[in-house]
Design a protein around this motif. Structure first.
Motif, PDB file in Angstrom:
ATOM      1  N   SER A 289       0.805  -1.223   0.000  1.00 63.37           N
ATOM      2  CA  SER A 289       0.000   0.000   0.000  1.00 63.37           C
ATOM      3  C   SER A 289       0.840   1.275   0.000  1.00 63.37           C
ATOM      4  O   SER A 289       0.311   2.364  -0.237  1.00 63.37           O
ATOM      5  CB  SER A 289      -0.936  -0.006   1.213  1.00 63.37           C
ATOM      6  OG  SER A 289      -0.191   0.064   2.424  1.00 63.37           O
ATOM      7  N   THR A 292       1.971   4.331  -3.947  1.00 65.86           N
ATOM      8  CA  THR A 292       0.784   5.141  -4.255  1.00 65.86           C
ATOM      9  C   THR A 292       0.546   5.288  -5.753  1.00 65.86           C
ATOM     10  O   THR A 292      -0.549   5.687  -6.161  1.00 65.86           O
ATOM     11  CB  THR A 292       0.935   6.538  -3.638  1.00 65.86           C
ATOM     12  OG1 THR A 292       2.150   7.154  -4.128  1.00 65.86           O
ATOM     13  CG2 THR A 292       1.024   6.449  -2.117  1.00 65.86           C
ATOM     14  N   LEU A 294       0.698   2.751  -7.877  1.00 63.43           N
ATOM     15  CA  LEU A 294       0.379   1.429  -8.403  1.00 63.43           C
ATOM     16  C   LEU A 294      -0.922   1.470  -9.206  1.00 63.43           C
ATOM     17  O   LEU A 294      -1.937   1.996  -8.749  1.00 63.43           O
ATOM     18  CB  LEU A 294       0.248   0.433  -7.246  1.00 63.43           C
ATOM     19  CG  LEU A 294       0.368  -1.047  -7.590  1.00 63.43           C
ATOM     20  CD1 LEU A 294       1.775  -1.373  -8.073  1.00 63.43           C
ATOM     21  CD2 LEU A 294       0.010  -1.909  -6.387  1.00 63.43           C
ATOM     22  N   CYS A 317      -3.300   2.746  -2.474  1.00 61.59           N
ATOM     23  CA  CYS A 317      -3.183   2.625  -3.941  1.00 61.59           C
ATOM     24  C   CYS A 317      -4.486   3.065  -4.602  1.00 61.59           C
ATOM     25  O   CYS A 317      -5.251   2.236  -5.117  1.00 61.59           O
ATOM     26  CB  CYS A 317      -2.837   1.188  -4.324  1.00 61.59           C
ATOM     27  SG  CYS A 317      -1.417   0.501  -3.447  1.00 61.59           S
TER      28      CYS A 317
END
Length: 513
Positions: A289, A292, A294, A317
């Motif tokens: 997570s 960011t 992704l 994400c």
């Protein structure tokens, strides 16, 4: 004298007129014959029509062909032999030991190879270090190399190759080979342009003391690790590659929670992550997570992941566009995780849920919030029925492709597709026992443009009772990939305008010459 001269001049004038008329008549007759004759009579049967085609256009045609057609065309004539050799950029060789004596002549002919595949089977002795060194020295334009089953290659040979190919190699894929960490370190250290590295079933990593693989030049953008025993040795490479864009990890042993925590602290620009059949828990998803940026996430067959980890993904994400989750019916992932993703990740365009027990509550929220959702697949879910399908059809206005497999839907739910999802192109139904051909025929009557794929056997009768006569568009489940022949046909159709323009130049060029 005057009258005789005038009579002679008049006679000569009449003769000239008669000759001109005869010539005009002969010319008209030749034109008529030329127009009525077939092309085979107007031209020599042995004339080569491709002689008017420039080498560049002929090379473009060759590049659209498959390997077999490529090889056959090179045997037509000397010109085709040379043009085909100069335009070929991909080459696949059976890398047995005897190939070493042919390598100089092969690369003397094919002097512009950029992508090379070297393959060998288990029952044959493969090429050795010296042969790989010759490949690197003679193939000066090599950018992509795939090595498979070459068990005679050692770390020394890989290092020698990396030295001679250091200025051109951009992509390396190696599988079922015997070299280990030392060879991989040599490649990442010497090849300054290397961006793509794929390692699969590398036996050398299992032998001897473990050796970590460093980042080298730090240019790696895509890393793929498959079926490795010591995949954790690539941790320094991941953490040190600041431009890392894609990570694919498949069926590799070890605890990935700790490694992902370290890697996520060092790099921040990861866009695509595939994790399949790994020892991974919610702690690892919390580490994911942190990325960011992704956009693509695969969490496949990781039984320790739950709704809590997906909620963490949803918080960090928020740019996700493609999500693939396979829960293996572990009942750890359900409405709570899907609801969190639907409420936070509003840019989703493709969602595939396998073994996830989602209900109308979470699917309805996803359909409402993710206005750009174009592809949705729900597989092996016991909670997906007609209510959930009705929720999807009423709210997913951008949906183009829908796949339902092993769900509890029926003909009643299928009929909602007649009015919902205005952009829907194709629907694929598999192993849904409640869906029959009656609903499929009904859909074709009320929505003729929709393509429906159903895996059960069609009825013998052409029309069912109570259905208006219509010629339905029904297709069987399509294969996952095109055949080589289909790829060639698709490429020719896609580039047909360019080839047609080139062919239209033939008469003009012929007239100029």
């Amino acid at each position: 004298m005057g009258q005789g001269a005038s009579s002679v001049s008049c006679a000569s004038a009449r003769d000239l007129d008669m000759e001109e008329k005869e010539e005009d008549a002969a010319f008209e007759e030749d034109m008529i014959q030329t127009q009525t004759q077939s092309p085979t009579h107007r031209h020599n049967k042995d004339e080569d029509f491709t002689a008017w085609l420039p080498d560049e256009c002929l090379a473009c045609v060759f590049q659209k062909m498959g390997t077999m057609d490529h090889n056959q065309c090179s045997l037509v004539c000397k010109r085709w032999y040379h043009v085909e050799a100069h335009c070929r950029q991909r080459l696949s060789l059976y890398a047995r030991a005897e190939i070493i004596s042919f390598l100089p002549s092969i690369f003397m002919r094919f002097d512009r190879i950029t992508k090379l595949a070297l393959r060998c089977d288990r029952k044959t002795t493969s090429m050795d270090d010296k042969a790989l060194f010759l490949v690197g020295r003679h193939c000066s334009t090599l950018r992509k190399l795939k090595i498979k089953g070459c068990r005679q290659l050692t770390d020394e040979g890989i290092e020698l190759f990396a030295r001679v190919a250091s200025s051109t190699l951009c992509k390396l894929s190696c599988g079922a080979c015997s070299f280990g960490a030392r060879g991989i370190n040599a490649v990442v250290n010497y090849c300054t342009l290397l961006e793509d590295l794929t390692v699969k079933r590398l036996k050398g990593l299992e032998e001897g003391p473990p050796e970590f693989i460093g980042p080298g030049c730090g240019t790696i953008r895509r890393l793929c690790l498959k079926e490795l025993y010591n995949a954790q040795l690539f941790g320094p490479l991941m953490a040190g590659s600041k431009n890392l864009h894609t990570i694919i990890i498949y069926r590799s042993s070890g605890n990935w929670d700790s490694l992902l925590t370290i890697v996520s602290e060092q790099i921040s620009n990861l866009v695509e992550l595939h994790m399949e059949m790994l020892h991974l828990s919610d702690r690892g998803l919390q580490a994911v997570s942190r990325w960011t940026k992704l956009e693509v996430l695969y969490v496949v067959k990781t039984t320790e992941c739950s709704d809590f980890g997906l909620s963490a993904i949803a918080e960090g994400c928020r740019r996700l566009k493609k999500l693939h989750i396979n829960g293996l019916k572990s009942n750890r992932i359900g409405d709570d995780g899907i609801t969190a993703l639907a409420s936070k990740c509003r840019d989703l365009q493709e969602v595939i849920l396998i073994g996830v027990n989602a209900t109308a509550a979470s699917l309805g929220l996803m359909a409402s919030n993710c206005s750009g959702l174009e592809r949705l697949a729900l597989c092996n879910s016991a909670t997906v029925g007609d209510t959930e399908l009705s929720c999807i059809t009423s709210k997913c206005n951008s949906l183009k492709r829908l796949c339902l497999k092993g769900c509890s839907i029926s003909d009643e739910g299928m009929r909602g597709l007649a009015t919902g999802c205005p952009r829907l192109i194709k629907v694929k139904i598999k192993k849904c026992k409640g869906v029959t051909w009656e609903s499929v025929y009904w859909l074709q009557v009320h929505r003729p443009g929709l393509v429906v794929s159903l895996d059960c056997e069609a009825p013998n009768t052409r029309l069912l009772e109570g259905i208006t006569e219509v010629s339905p568009v029904l297709v069987p489940p399509s294969p996952r990939s095109r055949s080589p022949l289909a790829k060639v046909k698709f490429a020719l159709v896609a580039s047909g305008s360019f080839v047609a323009c080139s062919l239209l130049r033939w008469p003009l060029m012929k007239g100029k010459r």
